[in-house]
Scaffold this active site. Structure first.
Site, PDB file in Angstrom:
ATOM      1  N   GLY A   1      36.460   0.958 -46.073  1.00 47.20           N
ATOM      2  CA  GLY A   1      35.082   0.605 -46.383  1.00 47.20           C
ATOM      3  C   GLY A   1      35.044  -0.285 -47.609  1.00 47.20           C
ATOM      4  O   GLY A   1      33.984  -0.698 -48.072  1.00 47.20           O
TER       5      GLY A   1
ATOM      6  N   GLY B   1      36.484  -3.279 -47.837  1.00 47.64           N
ATOM      7  CA  GLY B   1      36.487  -4.702 -47.522  1.00 47.64           C
ATOM      8  C   GLY B   1      37.865  -5.282 -47.274  1.00 47.64           C
ATOM      9  O   GLY B   1      38.050  -6.500 -47.301  1.00 47.64           O
TER      10      GLY B   1
ATOM     11  N   ALA C   1      46.607 -10.657 -57.004  1.00 49.89           N
ATOM     12  CA  ALA C   1      45.733  -9.490 -57.084  1.00 49.89           C
ATOM     13  C   ALA C   1      46.553  -8.261 -57.468  1.00 49.89           C
ATOM     14  O   ALA C   1      47.661  -8.070 -56.974  1.00 49.89           O
ATOM     15  CB  ALA C   1      45.027  -9.264 -55.747  1.00 49.89           C
ATOM     16  N   LYS C   2      45.999  -7.415 -58.358  1.00 48.83           N
ATOM     17  CA  LYS C   2      46.750  -6.249 -58.858  1.00 48.83           C
ATOM     18  C   LYS C   2      46.207  -4.908 -58.367  1.00 48.83           C
ATOM     19  O   LYS C   2      46.848  -3.884 -58.578  1.00 48.83           O
ATOM     20  CB  LYS C   2      46.744  -6.244 -60.389  1.00 48.83           C
ATOM     21  N   GLY C   3      45.008  -4.899 -57.777  1.00 47.40           N
ATOM     22  CA  GLY C   3      44.457  -3.625 -57.308  1.00 47.40           C
ATOM     23  C   GLY C   3      43.292  -3.174 -58.162  1.00 47.40           C
ATOM     24  O   GLY C   3      43.356  -3.199 -59.392  1.00 47.40           O
TER      25      GLY C   3
ATOM     26  N   GLY D   1      40.520  -0.545 -56.858  1.00 50.82           N
ATOM     27  CA  GLY D   1      39.696   0.620 -56.517  1.00 50.82           C
ATOM     28  C   GLY D   1      39.764   1.742 -57.534  1.00 50.82           C
ATOM     29  O   GLY D   1      38.754   2.343 -57.883  1.00 50.82           O
ATOM     30  N   GLU D   2      40.943   2.039 -58.001  1.00 46.43           N
ATOM     31  CA  GLU D   2      41.085   3.175 -58.903  1.00 46.43           C
ATOM     32  C   GLU D   2      40.790   2.841 -60.364  1.00 46.43           C
ATOM     33  O   GLU D   2      40.071   3.588 -61.029  1.00 46.43           O
ATOM     34  CB  GLU D   2      42.465   3.803 -58.701  1.00 46.43           C
TER      35      GLU D   2
HETATM   36 MO1  MOS Z   1      43.954   6.992 -53.371  1.00 47.38          MO
HETATM   37  S1  MOS Z   1      43.625   8.636 -54.482  1.00 47.38           S
HETATM   38  O1  MOS Z   1      45.583   6.650 -53.509  1.00 47.38           O
HETATM   39  O2  MOS Z   1      43.304   7.043 -51.878  1.00 47.38           O
END
Ligand code: MOS
Length: 774
Positions: A497, A499, A726-728, A730-731
């Site tokens: 979700g 993208g 790109a390094k990431g 979401g977290e």
């Molecule tokens: Mo994440 S906590 O690696 O989905």
């Protein structure tokens, strides 16, 4: 723009240079698609309801499954009587500890194999039996008709009591799961060299993942082959575990999850429900749908476990950190699940500090097992460390942003060999974030306002880095370009979700000079798409996008080779321009891609891309700084978060719209940790969870999250991490959030709230307890 007369999907513009075969493409310079704020390629399907999520799958002749779960936190199943359940109309299968499936090893754990239906239930909600029936109602009637004779055992449901004398043992060998630690330098000397040493304890409550789509699957057999539609972060991870448990060849287990409604770490692996559904489908010869209720997910499929942290820190008057000591007591629940993993990482690595000692004690309790939860360990660690940084700054009379800026490392101190970061813009996150937020002015204004009245303003900051991120091999992606300029992208990764599909379509579009809409994405199906890690760890884009780019580049290379043959020129002089291939030496020597005979003959060109290795002796990590302004009503304890700014260093922005969405989601989730979310176990009397629903488990809503949310991507692009930079994201977007809120609350009230959640009751009590101000 697309030109409908000449090839529908090509766009005009400068395209990235095509490297010669065998060469990794160099970093993009200018981009024409990547970085733009484009809506998701599947936005229509998602918002219209047309998208078929695993929980939407309905197969002909399908049965409905339901699981009987242990109502006690700790009990031995003496006997299961399913005779009444088998008589309920519509019931086709009942499985339990009394049927052969009970002994399937669901998971190996250091404390012993976890069986599908274990006679020893160590947490409320463990599976005891299951039913498949013609309708969901019949299935639940049958579950309710099962009689179980439990030997109810003493329990421990609070990790702070798990090692106390007399605590009920969760496992025969006791309640200690793991003790570990880390040390560098000499902390005693570091504290001796400090001008100020502070020590404090902090606690974060257990949070539940709460994805909109609950956990579950639809299982169907065709002879000896199993197909599972599972709501999952990684279809290949589900495939390998299911094959292992059921002793099937990988090729006989197909897992499909084209869409999935959120996971946040709790869907990185299959659940007992997956195996139970497969088993009941086999036994009945019918497809079985088994999705959990919200209550079941709250008990059994994971959580961000609670942490109890003590931080001792030393600093000199000029703001140099001299020593850090970080202790954490935590729990992964009833089984080994990394209850303290990574909680200390920020203490080890966020700030320059020569003397660091950390220790973790991970204990078992009678509660549902933890699972990875968006940046495992990190928001908890930030809650403690970043409040401590705030307190240190105040103690030495230094601005909190300045104290952080004084201690910014360019390499990882905690990793073997002290590798440099491929890029770090933590400094820029703090500096540019402070400027964009109006930090100094806001701090002054809050002070001025707080001289009067009961509405107190406060402004806080917190920083963070994400231990993982950066992506890694392997990943395989296939791109197929059709003669009309439309393309097909084939990759195994799930789009949570976030993208992912859209970003990958943009990468293909960038390279091939076509519109992202022209790229059809096939993903998350072990039967038809390529191997991928589960989507998680903020690794999906930095893992899959470089492979996708390589696949698209290979398509170009093949087209250039066809053109070189057709034009009878050297391949190296040709330039791929999307619609056309042109000689750089003689622009009159050119050929339209659609005119390539070889392309017409083949019907399309296929490129296979692999994820190359990460740079040696370097580490790829994303960084962030969050800024928060709050208002506290000192009469009622109400906390309003007024505005929030997140400065993120995640390398290149692949899509500005989905980037902002990730950051806004990260902030919302962090606000949940800070202010509303808490699993409540009745640790004294029953050991049961008392708020196992959306009414009593408080997720932040639109009323809790400020309207004024600013996402500030910090570039430049990382040119070393991988071929996309790109390094990431979401977290790292949720790591500093809660601590920034707590620091703002401190600035507003002078109250240091060390325990989550900062709810009005806690604030009102703390405000009432403190001596009346003049
Ligand atoms: Mo994440 S906590 O690696 O989905």
């Amino acid at each position: 723009m697309a030109d409908e007369t000449k090839g529908i999907y090509y766009v005009e513009g400068t395209l990235p240079e095509t490297p010669l075969p065998g060469k990794e493409p160099p970093p993009w310079k200018a981009t024409s698609v990547v970085g733009k704020p484009l809506p998701r390629v599947d936005a229509y399907e998602r918002v219209s309801g047309a998208a078929v999520y695993p929980s939407d799958v309905r197969l002909p002749n399908m049965l409905h499954g339901a699981i009987l779960r242990c109502p006690h936190p700790h009990a031995r199943v003496r006997r299961v009587d399913t005779s009444a359940a088998l008589k309920v109309p519509g019931v086709r299968v009942v499985v339990s500890g009394a049927t052969p499936e009970a002994d399937l090893v669901f998971k190996k754990d250091p404390v012993g194999d976890i069986r599908l239906f274990d006679s020893m239930c160590r947490y409320e909600g463990d599976a005891v039996a299951a039913v498949a029936a013609e309708t969901p109602y019949q299935a639940w009637d049958a579950v309710n008709a099962i009689r179980v004779d439990y030997e109810v055992l003493p329990f421990v449901a609070d990790e702070r009591r798990a090692l106390q004398p007399g605590a009920a043992p969760v496992h025969p060998k006791g309640n200690l799961s793991k003790k570990d630690g880390y040390e560098r330098g000499d902390v005693a000397r570091g504290f001796a060299a400090a001008d100020v040493v502070l020590e404090a304890t902090y606690r974060t409550e257990c949070e539940l993942h709460t994805p909109l789509e609950p956990h579950g699957c639809v299982a169907s057999w065709d002879g000896g082959s199993l197909t599972l539609w599972e709501s999952s972060q990684g279809v290949y991870a589900v495939q390998s575990r299911v094959a292992e448990v059921l002793k099937l060849p990988l090729a006989r287990v197909r897992v499909i999850g084209h869409y999935m409604g959120g996971g946040f770490g709790s869907k990185l692996e299959p659940g007992k429900y997956t195996i139970i559904a497969a088993v009941m489908a086999k036994l009945s010869g019918r497809p079985v749908r088994l999705f959990l209720t919200r209550e079941e997910t709250y008990l059994s499929v994971g959580n961000r476990p609670p942490t109890n942290m003590t931080v001792k820190a030393g600093v000199t008057r000029d703001g140099t950190l001299t020593a850090l000591e970080f202790t954490v007591l935590g729990t992964g629940g009833a089984y080994t699940a990394g209850g303290t993993s990574l909680v200390d990482w920020l203490a080890r690595d966020l700030y320059t500090c020569p003397n660091v000692r950390t220790s973790g004690t991970d204990v078992f309790i009678n509660a549902g097992p933890a699972r990875a939860f968006r940046a495992p360990g990190h928001p908890q660690g930030a809650w403690a460390l970043e409040q401590m940084m705030d307190a240190l700054a105040e103690a030495i009379g230094m601005d909190p942003v300045q104290l952080r800026l004084r201690n910014i490392p360019s390499f990882s101190q905690a990793r073997e060999g002290n590798p440099e970061y491929t890029s770090t813009a933590f400094r820029e996150c703090l500096e540019q974030g402070a400027t964009a937020f109006g930090w100094e002015q806001a701090r002054r204004d809050a002070r001025a306002q707080n001289m009067q009245g009961h509405l107190r303003r406060g402004v806080g900051v917190a920083g963070g880095l994400w231990f993982a991120g950066g992506g890694r091999p392997p990943a395989t992606v296939i791109v197929k370009l059709f003669p009309d300029g439309s393309a097909n992208l084939n990759m195994g990764a799930s789009d949570l979700g976030t993208g992912t599909k859209t970003v990958m379509a943009m990468v293909v579009a960038e390279e091939l000079g076509i519109t992202p809409e022209a790229v059809q994405v096939e993903n998350a199906d072990t039967g038809t798409t390529q191997y991928a890690y589960p989507s998680g760890g903020s690794k999906t884009v930095p893992t899959e996008a470089p492979a996708t780019r390589n696949a698209a580049v290979q398509v170009k290379q093949k087209l250039l080779a066809m053109a070189a043959e057709a034009l009878n020129v050297d391949l190296a002089e040709l330039d791929y321009r999307g619609r056309e291939i042109v000689s750089r030496r003689d622009p009159a020597t050119r050929i339209a891609v659609q005119e390539l005979d070889a392309l017409k003959r083949q019907g399309g060109v296929v490129g296979i891309g692999y994820r190359g290795p990460n740079p040696k002796n370097k580490t790829v990590n994303p960084f962030a700084a969050h800024f928060c302004e709050v208002e506290v009503n000192t009469r009622t304890g109400e906390l309003k978060i007024l505005r929030f700014l997140a400065a993120q260093d995640s390398g290149r922005v692949m899509n500005r719209l989905t980037y902002d969405s990730q950051v806004i989601g990260g902030i919302a989730m962090g606000i949940g940790l800070a202010t509303t979310e808490m699993r409540v176990l009745d640790a004294g009397q029953t050991g049961k969870m008392v708020n196992r629903n959306w009414h009593d488990y408080k997720l932040p809503t639109a009323l809790d999250v400020p309207a004024e949310l600013t996402c500030l991507p910090i570039e430049p692009v990382d040119t070393e991490a991988n071929n996309t930079g790109a390094k990431g994201l979401g977290e790292p977007a949720t790591i500093p959030t809660a601590a920034a809120v707590a620091n703002a609350v401190y600035h507003a009230t002078g109250l240091r709230i060390t325990d989550t959640p900062i709810h009005p009751l806690q604030l009102a009590q703390r405000l009432a307890d403190r001596p009346k101000e003049g």
